[in-house]
Enzyme design. Sequence first.
Site, PDB file in Angstrom:
ATOM      1  CE1 TYR A 236       0.238   2.003   4.222  1.00 35.07           C
ATOM      2  CE2 TYR A 236       0.691  -0.181   4.200  1.00 35.07           C
ATOM      3  CZ  TYR A 236       0.779   0.651   5.007  1.00 35.07           C
ATOM      4  OH  TYR A 236       1.493   1.839   6.208  1.00 35.07           O
TER       5      TYR A 236
ATOM      6  CE  LYS B   2       3.148   3.620   3.402  1.00 30.96           C
ATOM      7  NZ  LYS B   2       3.956   3.430   4.524  1.00 30.96           N
TER       8      LYS B   2
ATOM      9  CD  GLU C  97       9.956   1.968  10.797  1.00 33.48           C
ATOM     10  OE1 GLU C  97      10.357   2.788   9.917  1.00 33.48           O
ATOM     11  OE2 GLU C  97       9.875   1.131  10.314  1.00 33.48           O
TER      12      GLU C  97
ATOM     13  CG  LEU D  94       8.329   2.984   4.445  1.00 30.78           C
ATOM     14  CD1 LEU D  94       7.786   1.431   3.527  1.00 30.78           C
ATOM     15  CD2 LEU D  94       7.427   3.572   5.319  1.00 30.78           C
TER      16      LEU D  94
END
Length: 285
Positions: free
Chosen positions: A33, A147, A179, A203
């Site tokens: 996504y 992702k 993160e 990411l």
Amino acid sequence: MSRIVYVNGAYLPEEEAKISVFDRGFIFGDGIYEVSAVIGGKLVDCEAHLARLERSCGEIRLGLPWSKAELVAIHEELIKRNNLDEGGIYLQVSRGAADRDFPFPKDVQPTLVMFTQARNFVNAPGAKTGIKVVSTPDLRWARRDIKSVNLLAPVLAKQFALESGAQEAWLVEDGVVTEGASSTAWIVKGKTLISRPLSHKVLPGITRKAVLAYLEESGFSFEEREFTLEEALDAEEAFITSATSLVMPVTSIDGHTIHNGAPGPTAQRLREIYIDYARKGGVLG
């Protein structure tokens, strides 16, 4: 009037939008996504998001039968049909629908779903007050650079944050902040921005890339390295970046006050520059 969404070539009222119960995105989380921001009716960094989409799909060997130009056109049509001035466009592509079996099915068409969400990005309350962050163990898989739609660990982290009176969770592994649950984590020391290197563990954030693209204009330097939770608690400032938070100041981590409990000048300046960039139709390659 309901939202118009896109499903496999058709623009439909959201109540009529359907995918198969055998879709591998639903059964296996076999999909990717992206979320692109819209500010002033303009897409922000959409091409960079689509480049990351291509990379993620390549990593899981999911072929995309749509060109970037076709995907951008769908984004723009959804903005038009939904009169979207500010918000986001969610895109999800799965390997498609087939009888349940773990190996990749043959001769199956990918499923593409896209929809808009109207949201207040520019004048979000957290930009004025700062947001609270809590830390939680990083329980995700090893390929966080992809992702993937497998988001159970971030969902649990976000719920933990909500129940703790915070707006975001920072994921910690071996004492090091990886993160945010849905963002890139940053700390500030003097005029230096610090965020960890890109790898399979994080990411590659598109808003992170945009912030680094205007370092010279902002007057800050960048130190790409890991930082511990203890170091974050002692930082002069902290903030997060993402397509939906833009640049958002952090004023509390695990109940510990950051920058006297008020948004710091670094985060405020970076946010100001980013919003100006976005309003001009910011585009990253």
